[in-house]
Design a protein around this motif. Structure first.
Motif, PDB file in Angstrom:
ATOM      1  N   ILE A  51       3.729   6.198 -13.388  1.00 16.34           N
ATOM      2  CA  ILE A  51       2.700   5.373 -12.782  1.00 16.34           C
ATOM      3  C   ILE A  51       3.103   5.082 -11.346  1.00 16.34           C
ATOM      4  CG2 ILE A  51       1.599   3.112 -12.853  1.00 16.34           C
ATOM      5  CD1 ILE A  51       2.016   3.116 -15.862  1.00 16.34           C
ATOM      6  N   SER A  52       2.142   5.175 -10.454  1.00 11.14           N
ATOM      7  CA  SER A  52       2.398   4.856  -9.060  1.00 11.14           C
ATOM      8  C   SER A  52       2.607   3.354  -8.941  1.00 11.14           C
ATOM      9  CB  SER A  52       1.210   5.302  -8.206  1.00 11.14           C
ATOM     10  OG  SER A  52       1.427   4.963  -6.868  1.00 11.14           O
ATOM     11  N   ARG A  53       3.698   2.951  -8.330  1.00 16.40           N
ATOM     12  CA  ARG A  53       4.040   1.538  -8.216  1.00 16.40           C
ATOM     13  C   ARG A  53       3.615   1.006  -6.850  1.00 16.40           C
ATOM     14  NH1 ARG A  53       9.845   0.931 -10.946  1.00 16.40           N
ATOM     15  NH2 ARG A  53       9.457  -1.146 -10.186  1.00 16.40           N
ATOM     16  N   LYS A  78       6.478  -3.112 -14.178  1.00 14.66           N
ATOM     17  CA  LYS A  78       6.351  -1.671 -13.939  1.00 14.66           C
ATOM     18  C   LYS A  78       5.321  -1.335 -12.869  1.00 14.66           C
ATOM     19  CE  LYS A  78       7.764  -0.337 -18.551  1.00 14.66           C
ATOM     20  NZ  LYS A  78       7.397   0.335 -19.793  1.00 14.66           N
ATOM     21  N   ALA A  79       4.455  -2.298 -12.537  1.00 11.29           N
ATOM     22  CA  ALA A  79       3.402  -2.027 -11.558  1.00 11.29           C
ATOM     23  C   ALA A  79       3.899  -2.169 -10.122  1.00 11.29           C
ATOM     24  CB  ALA A  79       2.221  -2.971 -11.772  1.00 11.29           C
ATOM     25  N   PHE A  80       5.071  -2.808  -9.940  1.00  5.43           N
ATOM     26  CA  PHE A  80       5.527  -3.111  -8.590  1.00  5.43           C
ATOM     27  C   PHE A  80       6.856  -2.454  -8.258  1.00  5.43           C
ATOM     28  CE2 PHE A  80       3.295  -7.234  -9.715  1.00  5.43           C
ATOM     29  CZ  PHE A  80       2.115  -6.846  -9.123  1.00  5.43           C
ATOM     30  N   GLU A  81       6.986  -2.154  -6.988  1.00  7.92           N
ATOM     31  CA  GLU A  81       8.265  -1.741  -6.424  1.00  7.92           C
ATOM     32  C   GLU A  81       8.651  -2.870  -5.472  1.00  7.92           C
ATOM     33  OE1 GLU A  81       9.753   1.394  -3.103  1.00  7.92           O
ATOM     34  OE2 GLU A  81       8.231   2.092  -4.508  1.00  7.92           O
ATOM     35  N   LEU A  82       9.499  -3.786  -5.954  1.00  5.11           N
ATOM     36  CA  LEU A  82       9.808  -5.018  -5.231  1.00  5.11           C
ATOM     37  C   LEU A  82      11.079  -4.860  -4.406  1.00  5.11           C
ATOM     38  CD1 LEU A  82       9.066  -8.143  -5.014  1.00  5.11           C
ATOM     39  CD2 LEU A  82      10.956  -8.435  -6.600  1.00  5.11           C
ATOM     40  N   LYS A  83      11.016  -5.323  -3.167  1.00  4.94           N
ATOM     41  CA  LYS A  83      12.190  -5.408  -2.302  1.00  4.94           C
ATOM     42  C   LYS A  83      12.194  -6.792  -1.673  1.00  4.94           C
ATOM     43  CE  LYS A  83      12.489  -0.541  -1.177  1.00  4.94           C
ATOM     44  NZ  LYS A  83      12.441   0.476  -0.135  1.00  4.94           N
ATOM     45  N   MET A 140      -4.647  -7.662  -7.529  1.00  3.09           N
ATOM     46  CA  MET A 140      -3.767  -7.390  -8.664  1.00  3.09           C
ATOM     47  C   MET A 140      -2.456  -8.155  -8.515  1.00  3.09           C
ATOM     48  SD  MET A 140      -2.476  -3.700  -9.918  1.00  3.09           S
ATOM     49  CE  MET A 140      -1.089  -3.509 -10.995  1.00  3.09           C
ATOM     50  N   VAL A 141      -1.882  -8.118  -7.322  1.00  2.00           N
ATOM     51  CA  VAL A 141      -0.621  -8.825  -7.073  1.00  2.00           C
ATOM     52  C   VAL A 141      -0.815 -10.324  -7.285  1.00  2.00           C
ATOM     53  CG1 VAL A 141       1.063  -9.449  -5.292  1.00  2.00           C
ATOM     54  CG2 VAL A 141       0.337  -7.079  -5.526  1.00  2.00           C
ATOM     55  N   ARG A 142      -1.894 -10.885  -6.758  1.00  6.79           N
ATOM     56  CA  ARG A 142      -2.153 -12.325  -6.922  1.00  6.79           C
ATOM     57  C   ARG A 142      -2.310 -12.697  -8.388  1.00  6.79           C
ATOM     58  NH1 ARG A 142      -5.347 -15.358  -2.289  1.00  6.79           N
ATOM     59  NH2 ARG A 142      -4.417 -14.325  -0.511  1.00  6.79           N
TER      60      ARG A 142
END
Length: 166
Positions: A51-53, A78-83, A140-142
């Motif tokens: 899945i594209s993050r 799994k939906a996010f690529e967090l930094k 989606m993020v919110r």
């Protein structure tokens, strides 16, 4: 009308249909070509595909148990690529297209969120830096962030060890 007459009508209509080459082409060949094209474009890899993050940045000025747990939940999603990054780097990442959204937790977020849970005090506000062309991702993020904030703050507020139950 008997069956012989019915079959004669069907045979005549099919003969008329197959004489018209354009009708045959539009009915059979074009749908196959379109389906093949869209399958090629949107099909991706065969088998297991990842899945594209959504790349997001997180700036935590609060550094409380609540903010660290929210960050851990976002990192595990799994939906996010967090930094994590300072505000200037997060802003540059959003402006440069390396991140879709940057979330900024203000100082005192955890304490004021716990107090606002049961009272009419001003609720703490999160700051979002985002690319306006990614409105769906921002929504989606919110939404997911709201879920994690509510879970974390309610867990902290209702924890008898903290003595915060009002």
């Amino acid at each position: 009308m008997n069956t012989i007459q019915l079959w004669a009508l069907i045979r005549k209509d099919l003969q008329v249909f197959f004489v018209d080459r354009r009708a045959v082409l539009m009915s059979f060949i074009v749908p196959i070509v379109l389906a093949s094209f869209f399958g090629f474009v949107f099909g991706g890899k065969s088998g297991k595909s990842e899945i594209s993050r959504i790349p997001i940045r997180f700036t935590d000025y609060d550094d409380s148990n609540i903010s660290r747990e929210i960050m851990a939940k976002l990192a595990g999603d799994k939906a996010f690529e967090l930094k994590t990054s300072p505000l200037d780097e997060a802003r540059a990442a959003v402006l440069g297209g390396k991140a879709v959204v940057a979330i900024v937790l203000p100082k005192g977020f955890g304490a004021s969120a716990g107090k606002a849970f049961f009272s009419a005090e001003k609720k703490p506000e999160l700051k979002f830096l985002y690319d306006p062309s990614h409105g769906a991702e921002l929504g989606m993020v919110r939404g997911i962030l709201a879920q994690y904030v509510m879970e974390t703050v309610s867990k902290e507020v209702f924890n008898p060890k903290n003595g915060r139950i009002i």
